[in-house]
Design an enzyme around this catalytic site. Structure first.
Site, PDB file in Angstrom:
ATOM      1  N   ASP A   8      70.567 -73.316  25.333  1.00 44.41           N
ATOM      2  CA  ASP A   8      70.230 -74.346  26.391  1.00 44.41           C
ATOM      3  C   ASP A   8      69.364 -73.558  27.534  1.00 44.41           C
ATOM      4  OD1 ASP A   8      71.345 -77.262  28.177  1.00 44.41           O
ATOM      5  OD2 ASP A   8      69.703 -76.120  28.919  1.00 44.41           O
ATOM      6  N   ASP A 104      64.938 -78.735  25.336  1.00 42.78           N
ATOM      7  CA  ASP A 104      65.409 -77.352  25.610  1.00 42.78           C
ATOM      8  C   ASP A 104      66.761 -76.925  25.158  1.00 42.78           C
ATOM      9  OD1 ASP A 104      67.101 -78.685  27.327  1.00 42.78           O
ATOM     10  OD2 ASP A 104      66.707 -76.936  28.744  1.00 42.78           O
ATOM     11  N   GLU A 105      67.296 -77.860  24.040  1.00 39.53           N
ATOM     12  CA  GLU A 105      68.606 -77.315  23.562  1.00 39.53           C
ATOM     13  C   GLU A 105      68.638 -77.555  22.242  1.00 39.53           C
ATOM     14  OE1 GLU A 105      72.661 -80.152  24.540  1.00 39.53           O
ATOM     15  OE2 GLU A 105      70.701 -80.409  25.775  1.00 39.53           O
TER      16      GLU A 105
HETATM   17  P1  TTP Z   1      68.521 -79.747  31.195  1.00 40.20           P
HETATM   18  O1  TTP Z   1      68.907 -78.845  30.359  1.00 40.20           O
HETATM   19  O2  TTP Z   1      69.678 -80.740  31.365  1.00 40.20           O
HETATM   20  O3  TTP Z   1      68.327 -79.036  32.645  1.00 40.20           O
HETATM   21  P2  TTP Z   1      67.574 -77.586  32.877  1.00 40.20           P
HETATM   22  O4  TTP Z   1      66.891 -77.152  31.737  1.00 40.20           O
HETATM   23  O5  TTP Z   1      66.322 -78.102  33.746  1.00 40.20           O
HETATM   24  O6  TTP Z   1      68.562 -76.902  33.763  1.00 40.20           O
HETATM   25  P3  TTP Z   1      69.782 -76.312  33.336  1.00 40.20           P
HETATM   26  O7  TTP Z   1      70.240 -76.407  32.050  1.00 40.20           O
HETATM   27  O8  TTP Z   1      69.647 -74.771  33.666  1.00 40.20           O
HETATM   28  O9  TTP Z   1      70.951 -76.735  34.036  1.00 40.20           O
HETATM   29  O10 TTP Z   1      67.243 -80.842  30.583  1.00 40.20           O
HETATM   30  C1  TTP Z   1      66.346 -79.995  30.251  1.00 40.20           C
HETATM   31  C2  TTP Z   1      64.899 -80.657  30.699  1.00 40.20           C
HETATM   32  O11 TTP Z   1      64.921 -81.961  30.663  1.00 40.20           O
HETATM   33  C3  TTP Z   1      64.725 -80.612  32.315  1.00 40.20           C
HETATM   34  O12 TTP Z   1      64.094 -79.192  32.509  1.00 40.20           O
HETATM   35  C4  TTP Z   1      63.957 -81.712  32.786  1.00 40.20           C
HETATM   36  C5  TTP Z   1      64.359 -82.507  31.758  1.00 40.20           C
HETATM   37  N1  TTP Z   1      65.210 -83.514  32.244  1.00 40.20           N
HETATM   38  C6  TTP Z   1      64.486 -84.890  32.968  1.00 40.20           C
HETATM   39  O13 TTP Z   1      63.380 -85.041  32.867  1.00 40.20           O
HETATM   40  N2  TTP Z   1      65.450 -85.933  33.316  1.00 40.20           N
HETATM   41  C7  TTP Z   1      66.954 -85.672  33.614  1.00 40.20           C
HETATM   42  O14 TTP Z   1      67.544 -86.328  34.215  1.00 40.20           O
HETATM   43  C8  TTP Z   1      67.170 -84.264  33.103  1.00 40.20           C
HETATM   44  C9  TTP Z   1      69.073 -84.062  32.828  1.00 40.20           C
HETATM   45  C10 TTP Z   1      66.543 -83.530  32.182  1.00 40.20           C
HETATM   46 MG    MG Z   2      68.486 -76.644  30.219  1.00 38.64          MG
END
Ligand code: TTP
Ligand code: MG
Length: 359
Positions: A8, A104-105
């Site tokens: 992630d 991103d995962e």
């Molecule tokens: P996440 O992996 O949940 O968040 P992140 O990568 O920004 O942060 P981290 O993993 O370090 O906690 O989500 C990935 C991307 O998806 C995030 O950069 C932006 C998008 N996203 C949204 O647009 N809305 C949301 O509510 C979430 C949770 C994510």
């Molecule tokens: Mg993330």
């Protein structure tokens, strides 16, 4: 024993913006719209902004109150999708079996990849380093024997984390966490569990399977299994690429041998680049010829050692071309309207026991 990885990216959209604009680095960056937007919500924010309590899905107005000096950006989805694509190319260098679950995962089936590393820790570091070198971004990685444990693990040391959870560490690392960490335990289920006196994952075990099923039905059985580290879900490869190929249709039907050979060479170079970008090698080469009257033939050759270099692909394609075209009676050498090459029987692991070179 299976080895599953969960990767992630850290503060994904915000990190990409900080990467591409050094003046944003070290600063609170909020993605999701303008500062004075009345309706927008935060997509994500940099870890610098998280210190002020800003998080995904928060109204932009609230975020601006919490962190007035933050830099607000609308975001660039096309760019994030491109980075996500490149991320998948890195995964493909480790395993053909990976399952993206969001932009991103992803889950990665790493049982085979693990054999090439001295330890799980080394494998996890290699994965993180591969991402960092190519994308200049950090990822958090969890390695475990199930999807559920790998996902929980990747979250534990964020950002830039690496957590390995083997069955013997499960109780100590995961068992002590809140039931909310389990896949499928949302706010409602957690509240009901709380009323039963169940707070941690280990507490679930104490209730026993019957009590969980009585309270939540089938879902209770699933939760009970997860609490014991039992999760048979496989990594589901969305799209197993069967071959990489390319073909050229000539503007005019062609029977000039040097020009046809030149076309084969160009096709081989293109295929080689695409194989290498995806970290793949192939064990079969196919030549496709379509003559002026649309008669189409394909001929395949297997190689003993998986290949990805353009010269290797070209040699195989040329061998087939000589056999199927050059060596025919002049009367049986049709003018061609299309010529194509593809490489199949793909593998992401180059076999190291070499029997022989290309024929
Ligand atoms: P996440 O992996 O949940 O968040 P992140 O990568 O920004 O942060 P981290 O993993 O370090 O906690 O989500 C990935 C991307 O998806 C995030 O950069 C932006 C998008 N996203 C949204 O647009 N809305 C949301 O509510 C979430 C949770 C994510
Ligand atoms: Mg993330």
């Amino acid at each position: 024993m299976r080895i599953i990885g969960h990767v992630d990216m850290d503060a994904f959209y915000a990190s990409v913006e900080q990467r591409d604009n050094p003046s944003l680095r070290g600063k609170p960056v909020i993605i999701g719209g303008r500062k004075h937007s009345q309706r927008g919500v935060v997509s994500t924010c940099s870890y610098e902004a998280r210190r002020y309590g800003v998080h995904s899905a928060m109204p932009i107005r609230k975020a601006a109150e919490l962190c007035p000096k933050a830099i607000f950006l609308p975001g660039n989805m096309e760019k994030y999708r491109q980075v996500s694509q490149e991320l998948q190319e890195i995964f493909a260098q480790f395993t053909p079996a990976f399952e993206p679950v969001s932009i991103d995962e992803a889950y990665l089936e790493l049982s085979d990849a693990y054999k090439r590393y001295p330890s799980l820790w080394a494998l996890g570091l290699a994965l993180k380093q591969g991402i960092r070198q190519r994308l200049h971004l950090t990822a958090s990685v969890g390695l475990a024997t199930t999807k559920s444990a790998a996902k929980i693990a990747s979250d534990l040391e964020k950002p830039n984390g690496l957590t390995v959870v083997m069955p013997g560490d499960f109780d100590r690392i995961i068992g002590v966490l809140s039931v909310r960490k389990l896949h499928g335990v949302g706010a409602k289920t957690a509240e009901r569990l709380d009323k039963m006196g169940v707070n941690t994952i280990l507490d679930i075990r104490k209730q026993g399977r019957k009590a969980l099923i009585a309270a939540f039905g089938k879902h209770g059985d699933w939760i009970y299994n997860l609490a014991w580290g039992v999760d048979p879900r496989p990594v589901v490869t969305e799209h197993v690429r069967k071959s990489v190929g390319r073909e050229t249709t000539f503007e005019q039907d062609l029977s000039d041998e040097p020009l046809l050979i030149k076309a084969l060479e160009d096709l081989s170079t293109d295929i080689s680049q695409r194989l290498q970008a995806k970290g793949l090698w192939g064990e079969s080469i196919t030549l496709k010829l379509r003559s002026a009257d649309f008669t189409t033939t394909t001929h395949t050759l297997s190689v003993k050692r998986a290949i990805s270099q353009s010269e290797e692909i070209f040699r195989g394609a040329l061998l087939l071309f000589r056999r199927e075209w050059t060596e025919k009676e002049p009367g049986n050498r049709p003018a061609l309207r299309l010529i194509g090459v593809s490489v199949s029987n793909l593998t992401s692991v180059r076999q190291m026991n070499l029997f022989e070179e290309l024929p």
